[in-house]
Design a protein around this motif. Sequence first.
Motif, PDB file in Angstrom:
ATOM      1  N   GLY A 128     -10.718 -21.345  -8.488  1.00 49.10           N
ATOM      2  CA  GLY A 128     -10.759 -20.400  -9.602  1.00 49.10           C
ATOM      3  C   GLY A 128      -9.675 -19.344  -9.461  1.00 49.10           C
ATOM      4  O   GLY A 128      -8.713 -19.535  -8.713  1.00 49.10           O
ATOM      5  N   LEU A 129      -9.854 -18.247 -10.172  1.00 42.84           N
ATOM      6  CA  LEU A 129      -8.835 -17.187 -10.120  1.00 42.84           C
ATOM      7  C   LEU A 129      -9.087 -16.285  -8.915  1.00 42.84           C
ATOM      8  O   LEU A 129     -10.228 -16.016  -8.562  1.00 42.84           O
ATOM      9  N   GLN A 130      -7.979 -15.868  -8.308  1.00 45.13           N
ATOM     10  CA  GLN A 130      -8.115 -15.016  -7.131  1.00 45.13           C
ATOM     11  C   GLN A 130      -7.024 -13.964  -7.077  1.00 45.13           C
ATOM     12  O   GLN A 130      -5.909 -14.224  -7.502  1.00 45.13           O
ATOM     13  N   MET A 131      -7.371 -12.804  -6.548  1.00 45.25           N
ATOM     14  CA  MET A 131      -6.353 -11.778  -6.331  1.00 45.25           C
ATOM     15  C   MET A 131      -5.781 -11.994  -4.931  1.00 45.25           C
ATOM     16  O   MET A 131      -6.538 -12.178  -3.985  1.00 45.25           O
ATOM     17  N   THR A 132      -4.470 -11.993  -4.813  1.00 48.15           N
ATOM     18  CA  THR A 132      -3.889 -12.072  -3.470  1.00 48.15           C
ATOM     19  C   THR A 132      -2.857 -10.972  -3.307  1.00 48.15           C
ATOM     20  O   THR A 132      -2.378 -10.392  -4.282  1.00 48.15           O
ATOM     21  N   GLU A 133      -2.559 -10.693  -2.052  1.00 46.16           N
ATOM     22  CA  GLU A 133      -1.565  -9.681  -1.746  1.00 46.16           C
ATOM     23  C   GLU A 133      -0.281 -10.391  -1.344  1.00 46.16           C
ATOM     24  O   GLU A 133      -0.265 -11.214  -0.439  1.00 46.16           O
ATOM     25  N   ARG A 134       0.774 -10.101  -2.068  1.00 46.47           N
ATOM     26  CA  ARG A 134       2.078 -10.708  -1.767  1.00 46.47           C
ATOM     27  C   ARG A 134       2.952  -9.701  -1.045  1.00 46.47           C
ATOM     28  O   ARG A 134       2.917  -8.518  -1.343  1.00 46.47           O
ATOM     29  N   LEU A 135       3.729 -10.217  -0.122  1.00 51.77           N
ATOM     30  CA  LEU A 135       4.562  -9.348   0.686  1.00 51.77           C
ATOM     31  C   LEU A 135       6.014  -9.480   0.267  1.00 51.77           C
ATOM     32  O   LEU A 135       6.488 -10.584   0.022  1.00 51.77           O
ATOM     33  N   GLU A 136       6.700  -8.342   0.197  1.00 49.76           N
ATOM     34  CA  GLU A 136       8.104  -8.378  -0.158  1.00 49.76           C
ATOM     35  C   GLU A 136       8.944  -8.020   1.060  1.00 49.76           C
ATOM     36  O   GLU A 136       8.830  -6.918   1.590  1.00 49.76           O
ATOM     37  N   ILE A 137       9.736  -8.978   1.498  1.00 47.84           N
ATOM     38  CA  ILE A 137      10.623  -8.762   2.647  1.00 47.84           C
ATOM     39  C   ILE A 137      12.043  -8.979   2.143  1.00 47.84           C
ATOM     40  O   ILE A 137      12.380 -10.060   1.688  1.00 47.84           O
ATOM     41  N   GLY A 138      12.876  -7.943   2.226  1.00 47.59           N
ATOM     42  CA  GLY A 138      14.225  -8.052   1.689  1.00 47.59           C
ATOM     43  C   GLY A 138      15.230  -8.552   2.703  1.00 47.59           C
ATOM     44  O   GLY A 138      16.215  -9.200   2.362  1.00 47.59           O
ATOM     45  N   ALA A 139      15.000  -8.249   3.969  1.00 46.86           N
ATOM     46  CA  ALA A 139      15.939  -8.619   5.029  1.00 46.86           C
ATOM     47  C   ALA A 139      15.160  -8.996   6.278  1.00 46.86           C
ATOM     48  O   ALA A 139      13.980  -8.647   6.403  1.00 46.86           O
ATOM     49  N   ALA A 140      15.829  -9.697   7.195  1.00 43.42           N
ATOM     50  CA  ALA A 140      15.140 -10.179   8.396  1.00 43.42           C
ATOM     51  C   ALA A 140      14.517  -9.032   9.194  1.00 43.42           C
ATOM     52  O   ALA A 140      13.413  -9.155   9.718  1.00 43.42           O
ATOM     53  N   ASP A 141      15.236  -7.885   9.257  1.00 42.66           N
ATOM     54  CA  ASP A 141      14.672  -6.816  10.090  1.00 42.66           C
ATOM     55  C   ASP A 141      13.509  -6.078   9.418  1.00 42.66           C
ATOM     56  O   ASP A 141      12.936  -5.170  10.002  1.00 42.66           O
TER      57      ASP A 141
END
Length: 208
Positions: A128-141
């Motif tokens: 079904g539908l679910q809320m998830t948390e997405r992570l934003e990583i712009g660079a390796a460090d």
Amino acid sequence: MSRLHNAAALPREPVFLGGNSVMDFLNTSFTPDGAPAEAIGDGRSFIDWLVRAALLDADDAARWKRRFHTEALDAAAAEARKVRQWVQEWISKWRDAPAANYEREVRRLNALIERASSYRELVVTKGGLQMTERLEIGAADDLIALVAAQIAMFIVTEQPTLVKRCAGPTCTLWFLDRTKAHRRLFCSAAACGNRAKVAAFRKRQRAN
Ligand SMILES: [Zn+2]
């Protein structure tokens, strides 16, 4: 301790017996069999460690391994090792003086946490539908932000008196003592606990 840190550390599989991801992070530098070993010696092993510590999704890990250059990932691992050294010192201090003023440490930690941002998203799954948390990583460090957030959680939720180091004479492993009586002495009963038992037995035999 410092002598061990200066010697060349051999790459080695990480151990996960600290009872907490922050303890396991500190344990990525350790001395199995008395010789210094390093579990996050390069970028790939750092990413693999994040996945095994359940701080990073395997799909995200594969994507970031593709997206970031090896040099950038290696530099991120080098920074993580520096952060590890600093956190070891901080946690040792905090264990002895939990109420001291840690403004400087907090500033440094927050600067690391801020490197990643997250947003929530509604996704369609089989269930079904679910809320998830997405992570934003712009660079390796920015990857170090994943560890930094855990360190912050650790400091605010865990009891300093339960943060211990293994009683094995050559062992440097950290753990969070979650036993009921809070009398855990060793990183593992099978390894250091057993070695201590054998040593005590031999001593008794020699005395007889
Ligand atoms: Zn041990």
